[in-house]
Design a protein around this motif. Sequence first.
Motif, PDB file in Angstrom:
ATOM      1  N   ARG A 132       0.837  -1.201   0.000  1.00 26.35           N
ATOM      2  CA  ARG A 132       0.000   0.000   0.000  1.00 26.35           C
ATOM      3  C   ARG A 132       0.875   1.255   0.000  1.00 26.35           C
ATOM      4  O   ARG A 132       0.606   2.223  -0.723  1.00 26.35           O
ATOM      5  N   ARG A 133       1.937   1.230   0.804  1.00 28.14           N
ATOM      6  CA  ARG A 133       2.860   2.369   0.841  1.00 28.14           C
ATOM      7  C   ARG A 133       3.554   2.551  -0.511  1.00 28.14           C
ATOM      8  O   ARG A 133       3.713   3.685  -0.989  1.00 28.14           O
ATOM      9  N   VAL A 134       3.965   1.450  -1.089  1.00 28.76           N
ATOM     10  CA  VAL A 134       4.622   1.512  -2.402  1.00 28.76           C
ATOM     11  C   VAL A 134       3.681   2.143  -3.431  1.00 28.76           C
ATOM     12  O   VAL A 134       4.081   2.992  -4.239  1.00 28.76           O
ATOM     13  N   ALA A 135       2.426   1.738  -3.408  1.00 31.10           N
ATOM     14  CA  ALA A 135       1.449   2.237  -4.377  1.00 31.10           C
ATOM     15  C   ALA A 135       1.282   3.753  -4.262  1.00 31.10           C
ATOM     16  O   ALA A 135       1.190   4.463  -5.274  1.00 31.10           O
ATOM     17  N   HIS A 136       1.253   4.280  -3.027  1.00 35.60           N
ATOM     18  CA  HIS A 136       1.095   5.726  -2.847  1.00 35.60           C
ATOM     19  C   HIS A 136       2.336   6.490  -3.323  1.00 35.60           C
ATOM     20  O   HIS A 136       2.219   7.594  -3.861  1.00 35.60           O
ATOM     21  N   ILE A 137       3.513   5.901  -3.122  1.00 34.78           N
ATOM     22  CA  ILE A 137       4.736   6.527  -3.650  1.00 34.78           C
ATOM     23  C   ILE A 137       4.671   6.589  -5.174  1.00 34.78           C
ATOM     24  O   ILE A 137       4.981   7.611  -5.793  1.00 34.78           O
ATOM     25  N   CYS A 138       4.253   5.493  -5.800  1.00 35.53           N
ATOM     26  CA  CYS A 138       4.124   5.449  -7.260  1.00 35.53           C
ATOM     27  C   CYS A 138       3.140   6.501  -7.760  1.00 35.53           C
ATOM     28  O   CYS A 138       3.395   7.179  -8.766  1.00 35.53           O
ATOM     29  N   LYS A 139       2.016   6.632  -7.059  1.00 30.53           N
ATOM     30  CA  LYS A 139       1.009   7.612  -7.470  1.00 30.53           C
ATOM     31  C   LYS A 139       1.582   9.031  -7.436  1.00 30.53           C
ATOM     32  O   LYS A 139       1.387   9.820  -8.370  1.00 30.53           O
ATOM     33  N   MET A 140       2.303   9.359  -6.374  1.00 32.61           N
ATOM     34  CA  MET A 140       2.890  10.702  -6.255  1.00 32.61           C
ATOM     35  C   MET A 140       3.893  10.968  -7.376  1.00 32.61           C
ATOM     36  O   MET A 140       3.894  12.035  -7.995  1.00 32.61           O
ATOM     37  N   LEU A 141       4.729   9.975  -7.653  1.00 26.70           N
ATOM     38  CA  LEU A 141       5.727  10.146  -8.711  1.00 26.70           C
ATOM     39  C   LEU A 141       5.063  10.222 -10.081  1.00 26.70           C
ATOM     40  O   LEU A 141       5.466  11.023 -10.939  1.00 26.70           O
ATOM     41  N   ASN A 142       4.050   9.400 -10.297  1.00 27.32           N
ATOM     42  CA  ASN A 142       3.327   9.446 -11.570  1.00 27.32           C
ATOM     43  C   ASN A 142       2.641  10.793 -11.764  1.00 27.32           C
ATOM     44  O   ASN A 142       2.596  11.326 -12.885  1.00 27.32           O
ATOM     45  N   ASP A 143       2.118  11.357 -10.674  1.00 22.15           N
ATOM     46  CA  ASP A 143       1.498  12.687 -10.762  1.00 22.15           C
ATOM     47  C   ASP A 143       2.515  13.742 -11.188  1.00 22.15           C
ATOM     48  O   ASP A 143       2.151  14.757 -11.794  1.00 22.15           O
ATOM     49  N   GLN A 144       3.785  13.524 -10.871  1.00 26.52           N
ATOM     50  CA  GLN A 144       4.856  14.447 -11.260  1.00 26.52           C
ATOM     51  C   GLN A 144       5.391  14.149 -12.661  1.00 26.52           C
ATOM     52  O   GLN A 144       6.344  14.793 -13.108  1.00 26.52           O
ATOM     53  N   GLY A 145       4.774  13.187 -13.347  1.00 27.71           N
ATOM     54  CA  GLY A 145       5.198  12.858 -14.707  1.00 27.71           C
ATOM     55  C   GLY A 145       6.307  11.832 -14.779  1.00 27.71           C
ATOM     56  O   GLY A 145       6.866  11.584 -15.858  1.00 27.71           O
ATOM     57  N   ILE A 146       6.668  11.209 -13.650  1.00 29.30           N
ATOM     58  CA  ILE A 146       7.786  10.265 -13.587  1.00 29.30           C
ATOM     59  C   ILE A 146       7.287   8.828 -13.800  1.00 29.30           C
ATOM     60  O   ILE A 146       6.257   8.419 -13.250  1.00 29.30           O
ATOM     61  N   ILE A 147       8.020   8.071 -14.595  1.00 27.97           N
ATOM     62  CA  ILE A 147       7.737   6.642 -14.761  1.00 27.97           C
ATOM     63  C   ILE A 147       8.313   5.901 -13.559  1.00 27.97           C
ATOM     64  O   ILE A 147       9.463   6.124 -13.176  1.00 27.97           O
ATOM     65  N   THR A 148       7.531   5.026 -12.937  1.00 22.18           N
ATOM     66  CA  THR A 148       8.044   4.201 -11.833  1.00 22.18           C
ATOM     67  C   THR A 148       8.142   2.756 -12.283  1.00 22.18           C
ATOM     68  O   THR A 148       7.259   2.227 -12.964  1.00 22.18           O
ATOM     69  N   ILE A 149       9.240   2.114 -11.909  1.00 25.54           N
ATOM     70  CA  ILE A 149       9.479   0.693 -12.210  1.00 25.54           C
ATOM     71  C   ILE A 149       9.488  -0.032 -10.871  1.00 25.54           C
ATOM     72  O   ILE A 149      10.326   0.250 -10.008  1.00 25.54           O
ATOM     73  N   CYS A 150       8.565  -0.953 -10.675  1.00 25.38           N
ATOM     74  CA  CYS A 150       8.421  -1.645  -9.392  1.00 25.38           C
ATOM     75  C   CYS A 150       8.669  -3.139  -9.564  1.00 25.38           C
ATOM     76  O   CYS A 150       8.130  -3.766 -10.487  1.00 25.38           O
TER      77      CYS A 150
END
Length: 655
Positions: free
Chosen positions: A542-560
């Motif tokens: 759940r914590r990982v998902a929220h980090i991804c959402k924040m980064l995606n909102d900034q236009g950043i691609i996240t690789i998990c």
Amino acid sequence: MREVSGIKFQTSSIKKMTTNKLNIQEFLNQDQKKDLLRLLTAGSVDDGKSTLIGRLMFDSKMLYEDQLAALERDSKRVGHAGEDIDYALLLDGLKAEREQGITIDVAYRYFSTAKRKFIIADTPGHEQYTRNMITGGSTANLAIILIDARHGVITQTRRHTYLANLLGIKHVVVAINKMDLVDFSQKRFEEIKNEYAAFVTQLDVPDVNFIPLSALKGDNVVETSEKMPWYHGPSLLEFLENVHVSSDRNFDDLRYPVQYVLRPDIKFRGFSTSVASGIIKKGDEVMVLPSLKKSKVKSIVTYDGELDYAFPPQSVTVTLEDEIDISRGDMLVHPDNLPRVERQFEAMLVWMDEKEMNLSTQFYIKHASNTTKARIDDIRYKVDVNTLEKSNIEKFNLNEIGRVVITTTKPLFFDPYKKNKQTGSFILIDPVTHNTCAVGMIIDKLSSKNLFSRITDTDKEQIAAGKSLIKTEERRQKLNQKGETIWITGLHGSGKNELAFSLERKLFDNEASAVLIDGSSLRSGLSRELDYSPADRAEHLRRVAHICKMLNDQGIITICSFISRNESLREQVAEIIGKDRFHLFYMDASLEFCKQNKPELYEKAENGEIENLPGFDLEYEVPQKAKLVFKPEENEANLDAILDYLANNKVFPIH
């Protein structure tokens, strides 16, 4: 004629030199002490600007013998004055200018008389060459505005007068030309004079003079004409020789913008530049901006020796009594007379670039000896220089003029342009092409109540709601990608980490903005207190998902790279991130492959040292909705498959 160093002159000055038995050195010294007048000519096409300057040079007998011969020859070949000599050919040097009989580029000419030296800028009359006139007039003390007596005050007349006023030129001579074509009519002269006077009252031009003349015939150019007995003023040359311009300089406000630190040896440290304004004296107390350190002037040094004082536009080197850290861009001033020290100000801007203005550009601003970065925050209005009407626009194109608000990265030391040209003017430079894209004249700093802010009421509402002021589409266009999550699932030892790290490297090499998130890194920090029980695993994801959402909102691609062992956990993660930007990939590796890849981990599980290991003693659900399924033995091909997937789905690159 007299030949000096192999060059023949047609000058009266040489004759005077011979008569008075002056030696050449005395003559040169006398010539060097003459006052210099810089002037520009402006007017509509074919009003006779180039002809007037050519006639001035010819009648003042300041042409070389070979120039005269060439002028006579060219007048017959390409001239536009019939049987008369075409004096415009002295200035219209470009082939296109001679062919069309017009001025395109700025032509500079030098001549002198017994009283004064002159530098004349002959500027084009066409509207598309407005920037050329701005360039030619930037250093002028006086403007000659030509008016064709047949046509009177026209649109171009108003435009050129406005530009002269914008440049802070205080002396204007309205030369009503071609009087010979209206029979030297006093009535026509008075009509034009009254019409122009009514217009110029809207502007701030303190000294306006009217002279009727015929440039082609020479009437009232150098000598007053008998054909206009009703005119009792001076000829044009007489006026130019006697007009008082020295008081136009600012001698009150000391502005000494340091251009160079002179250190020829360990015993000498001086600060060199041209005095922009004011008077600097030996023994004066001065303050250094921006440090506010004070000292006294120890000496004022020139090539010819030391001076007791210096004034504009002298170039000198100043030494101080105290060792103060001073570098290029700093300014010496009197402590009781400071310039504005601000980052934000209003200015009149002339756009000189063929490329239209882009408000998002961070320009370089060159002001005095200072260079920093600047942005245009707001365009207050654009001025139609033909009608003086103001209008609202979003950006400038070539030759357009208007009032803007500018913010700089570091403070500038400036005065309003009307008060001090040297510290009130600047240029903007394109950061990519390094072209001069605009010139500006500072109006003044912004008052506190008018300080510009890009934050609107709508912006404030978004800030209160915790929403970014940058739109998603803006980020996508700037980064050339979408902020989305690549989620790679698989068992421990399946090779998913190797694929994730390789993908991060590949995206970085291709100039994408991507962040890799893996379980080991997060468990050593953000999820340090969590264990490996099913409940804590769910909280960890759940914590990982929220980090991804924040980064995606900034236009950043996240690789998990996470096991995320069952379908319900993966659904929860997708819900938090947003299903439209969650891309699930599955690394399909057998348990035997995983054991061979991470033998120590699985040995501990077999010995009972660890428990809840997915795929071993805890169920792992194979994803049924994975976008791509990989085999660990084919990681190179897997990497290419992901890159193709991202490109096809317009994640990266998007164009």
